[in-house]
Write a protein that holds these residues in place. Sequence first.
Motif, PDB file in Angstrom:
ATOM      1  N   ASP A   1      -2.488   5.354  -1.271  1.00 38.98           N
ATOM      2  CA  ASP A   1      -3.583   4.679  -1.183  1.00 38.98           C
ATOM      3  C   ASP A   1      -4.174   4.557   0.455  1.00 38.98           C
ATOM      4  O   ASP A   1      -5.338   4.372   0.675  1.00 38.98           O
ATOM      5  N   ILE A   2      -3.240   4.583   1.350  1.00 41.75           N
ATOM      6  CA  ILE A   2      -3.504   4.616   2.602  1.00 41.75           C
ATOM      7  C   ILE A   2      -4.664   5.857   2.854  1.00 41.75           C
ATOM      8  O   ILE A   2      -5.796   5.978   3.511  1.00 41.75           O
TER       9      ILE A   2
ATOM     10  N   MET B   1       0.923  -1.007  -0.161  1.00 42.95           N
ATOM     11  CA  MET B   1      -0.155  -0.104  -0.172  1.00 42.95           C
ATOM     12  C   MET B   1       0.706   1.091  -0.077  1.00 42.95           C
ATOM     13  O   MET B   1       1.737   1.444   0.764  1.00 42.95           O
ATOM     14  N   THR B   2       0.483   2.061  -0.982  1.00 37.02           N
ATOM     15  CA  THR B   2       1.178   3.325  -0.973  1.00 37.02           C
ATOM     16  C   THR B   2       0.718   4.477  -0.093  1.00 37.02           C
ATOM     17  O   THR B   2      -0.374   4.216   0.545  1.00 37.02           O
TER      18      THR B   2
ATOM     19  N   GLN C   1      -2.442  -1.583   7.035  1.00 37.14           N
ATOM     20  CA  GLN C   1      -3.634  -2.259   7.262  1.00 37.14           C
ATOM     21  C   GLN C   1      -4.302  -2.150   8.641  1.00 37.14           C
ATOM     22  O   GLN C   1      -5.395  -2.020   9.033  1.00 37.14           O
TER      23      GLN C   1
ATOM     24  N   LEU D   1      -6.028   7.652   0.780  1.00 39.38           N
ATOM     25  CA  LEU D   1      -7.414   7.621   0.017  1.00 39.38           C
ATOM     26  C   LEU D   1      -8.528   6.765   0.830  1.00 39.38           C
ATOM     27  O   LEU D   1      -9.641   7.092   1.173  1.00 39.38           O
ATOM     28  N   TRP D   2      -7.983   5.430   1.301  1.00 36.56           N
ATOM     29  CA  TRP D   2      -8.904   4.674   2.266  1.00 36.56           C
ATOM     30  C   TRP D   2      -9.319   5.285   3.269  1.00 36.56           C
ATOM     31  O   TRP D   2     -10.396   5.241   3.865  1.00 36.56           O
TER      32      TRP D   2
END
Lengths: 384, 252, 412, 232
Positions: free
Chosen positions: C5-6, C1-2, C78, C8-9
């Motif tokens: 990405d983190i 996960m870039t 995560q 965004l989530w």
Amino acid sequence: MSLSPQLKRRYRADKRFKFYGLTAIVFALCFLIFFFVDIIGKAVPAFEQAYIQVPVSYNQSVIHNYNRAIPKEYRRLVSKSFLRTLGQKLEAHPELMNTTQEEWALANHRVDQFLKGHEGHGLKKKYRKTVEQMYQDGKIEFRFNTNFFTRGDSKMAENAGVLAAAMGSIMVLLITIAVSVPIGVMTAIYLEEFAPDNRFTQAIEVNINNLAAIPSILYGLLGLAIFINVMGVPRSSALAGGLTLALMTLPVIIISTRAALRSVPQSIRDAAFGLGASSLQVVIHHVLPLAFPGILTGSIIGLAQAMGETAPLLIVGMMAYIPDAPGSIFDAATVLPAQVYTWSSESIRAFEERTAAGILVLLTVLLSLNALAVYLRKKFEVRW
Amino acid sequence: MSKPKISVSDLKLWYGDHETLHGIDVDFEAKKVTALIGPSGCGKSTLLRCLNRMNDRIVGCRIEGSVLLDGKDINAPDVDVVQLRTHVGMVFQKPNPFPKSIYENIIYAPQIHGMVDKQGMDELVETALRKASIWDEVKDKLHEPGTALSGGQQQRLCIARTIAVKPDVILMDEPCSALDPIATAKIEELIDELKQDFTIIMVTHNMQQAARVSDNTAFFYMGNLIEFGETSTLFSQPQQQQTEDYITGRFG
Amino acid sequence: MTTADIFLWFTAGLLILSIAAYVFARNKAIHIENTEGRLHSRPNFFGWYAVSKILTPAFIIGFIYSILHMSGLVSQPQALLAIVFITAIINFAISIKHIQRNFRARQAVEKTSKRLFFIAALISILTTIGIVFSVLFEAIRFFNIIPLWDFLTGTTWNPDTAFLIGAGRDEGGAVPEFGSLPIFAGTLMITVIAMLVAIPVGLFAAIYMSEYASSRVRNILKPTLEILAGIPTVVYGFFAAITISPLVVKAAEALGLHADFTNALAPGVIMGVMIIPFISSLSDDVIRAVPQPLRDGSLALGTTQSETIRHVVLPSAFPGIVAAFLLAVSRAIGETMIVVMAAGLRPNLTANPLEGVTTVTVKIVEALTGDQEFDSAFTLAAFALGLVLLIVTLVLNIGSTIIVRKFTQRYE
Amino acid sequence: MPHTLSRFDNELNELHQLINTMFKITRKNIKQSLASIFDVDVEMAKRVIERDDVVNTLELRIDELARTLIIQFQPAASDLRTVFSATKIVTDLERMSDLATKLAQNALEMDGFIPRKSTSVPIMREILLTQVKNTRKAFINNDVLLAKKVIEQDKLLDDSYENCQRVLLTRMAEDPASISHSIALTNIAKVIERIGDHAVNIAEMIIYASSSHEVRHLSIEELNDVLDDEDE
């Protein structure tokens, strides 16, 4: 009634004094005119670019060496950027194979500068006759320089444009807005509407005034040390530049927002409180909407300042050679003023007029922003 | 005297270390106009602002003693100041309409307090403006800015805005001091009408005004309540020498 | 996960949860109001309450995680997201439970938002601390290599070999020298030239605008002069280097003098022009703040207008004008692009404005735009110079604040 | 045009009404006290004496109201003259009523003696009653001309009084037995004359209140001049 000599002397002194004032104004205005005439004079030629009509022979050897496509005597007159595209063109249009076409090609910057009569054009003597002849024959002509607005930076002066820098500027500016406007407005609201009057609040106020006076280059040092070295933001990225400029713009926005909030009369707050509005409602329903034009004007001026800023961006590395618009805020990017700086340090003569043209673009944007701010201030000016 | 609407007892107030009210005892009668008079800095405005806790916002302001609204202490910890202010409205010295339309000025407070739904709004606006005797003057321009009205109209708009919340008590802090005599007379006439429905407590610098519009008058001096009584009595036979001196213009 | 990405989530998840919480809490509040009677707060406050309940812990956790992540202690995105979302959902449930008729949702929301405003205000403090520490920290490292006294009083700046030493390739060449006196002298000279242009022109322009010009003329002149302030410094730099410097050289030749192309005069004059609107606007404001009765009083005594200005108006406005001067000086000292583009690179201890000199800001840019080597005194010197710049500008700014506070006359 | 402050109008009206009431009672007192003398009606005289209390109470009430008006509304111009003249009128009315009481007391002491026509007292009675009636009318209607007439009429009353005195003096010289009656008649005549003077005072106040001219202590000619100027 005749005036005493003493009084006459005093009147002369009076006239002299007024004359000094007028001189100062005239000096400043003359400089302004000289400045714009000079910059525009330097910039205007850049909006025209020489194109040259040359025979292009498409054959097998072109695929391996694009130089072969053009007769030797013209090769140096055509921009390399044109030659580079020939291979691809041949792939796209195989029907051209083994034909020779007369085509209009982007001329080399030396040809361009030579025909514009600029000193230091760098065109070798042996080509000058040919070029002049071709120009008279209509085989070289000047067209509007669209490349300047549709291309990024290039090592080939005739092919360099401001698009990548403009995109970078927009990206940096968006980050600056996203960070500095909310934080600045919230800080100002806190200080004006909620903060208790204690030492800590005073410290924040003094601190903000000092921040506004700190030279911009020191924000660059901050960006380098904190954002890049500690937080690991990529160097030269729009994010690093945007964050740095956001911190630099913060005090401007805070100060102008505070002024705007303060200009909302206390009686409005009293009225809302008297009707039973809570302090948050007073701010959101009454004070902020009334202060909005002032906040807007202050923010525009602050952001225009950020947009013209170069020094801190040099420190965070935003002067890299960027031929293409950055894809994300983490990619290396450059901005308009940094592009101007980069071009200005090029020795090739064609870059000088491009620098001036870049400046003209930059000035147009900035002065429009400032004019917009002045217009908004005039339009929404409320007298209480 | 009937049961008081607001009862103030032994109210002391400090700004920082400076005591500005030295134990005030006074009862305000329901549906009557009570005027608070006295020289500048005598504490009359301060007392007024205690009655709907506008002083809460001033740093370093501290009070002792009690202010009972219908027998309930307004400074009790469970009293919400926002709700208190819907019961005790306030009109200020300078007319301060919000720079919004007349309609929005009236509807603002009922809306934030959730007192009115969409259908009731027009009616509420009309009632409030009628009660403030300004309906006829503004009924054709409800959606024009309130700030475009004349000073006297603005002040009546502010009163209408206060009435719209249906308070029990209306506090008025020198409501006419920024107005010309004609506008003043209109406001005074309005106050006369309003006392049928509301308890009105007003601060005024203008003794004649106090005499004209109030039923009861309280005279303050240096943070003390010197004399309180029926207006006509207080102005014709004051019991205290200080009152006599003040109302006859022999002060200081 | 870039990281993206983190991010965004994190944002998307919280956004969805927040909207759900707002709608749910608000509806529950409306339901209670319809069945049990008037609520303490309006229903939308209950909505915001639930939102704040969800976001506050999420951001605290996120913040702690990013600090730990930056210090290299953890790297489990995560797990982060899981913890954030579970906490958010638990808080969602708790906040829905809190929704009662008498619950003071408005107070709770206001408290949270005031905290938010406060945190925003802290950022400006953090910026200052950041600037001071980022400069101070590296500067101290520099002074561990080069003694402070040598740095401040040395007359030779010759850092070329420092880079090699830093890179561990000390080849026994000359010892690097970091005597910054010539740099300070260069800064001073350019500042003085700039002030010689800006102060008289700016002040007289201000006097003319505020005392002589009609308001119509003034309304045109003031924004026109302020255009000068809106021009980016990089443009001034280009103008100084390309247009003014050659002019200076030619003019000097005509007088039989020799001038460098990197002479101090061109950037100095241009910097002065840049600062004119700064001084004229500030002075105009303080001059206009002098109350009219003061002028009337003087004119009524039979003084001419210029005598009134010189003897009454200017003395009254004097503290403000001096404060404006100090701020202007601090701007001139900190100005970078003009000198980077038009002044020289070579430190030069001279009194001749036609020679090339260099400045503090030029040296900072020079040291930090090439390859950076944070072990080398060459790179670190930039921070030492930055520290000097910071101290000087702060002193000037605080000085101007004190002058304004102490000496401004109060007119009632 | 009404006052912006409607309560001011209300209270001015009340003041007017109260004075009117006081006027009515006073006039009744005067009428009945005279009647009690001429008709030898002791009961009527007693009622007049009793009724004086009502007038006194009214005087206090009107004064109180006037005071309140001054305190509350700070009357100016015509309002000021109205309130100011009201207090003066009330004083005169009270005095008139007092004098009527005095007449009624006289009636009780007359032992059935009726003033004869020759004494001019009956004429004085007629003149006075007209005068009082006109004064009240002038007050109700703010009638300056009628008020002026009241002032002019007073000359008649004064003349009749002089005449009456002469007649009674002669009679006392001629018929010493009638001295006690004559003295009583002289007193009655004097009281009537004084009531007339009070009516004049009131008339002057009415002129002052509605025309703003100060007409006290003026001769009839001067009065005419002043009021004629007004007309032009």
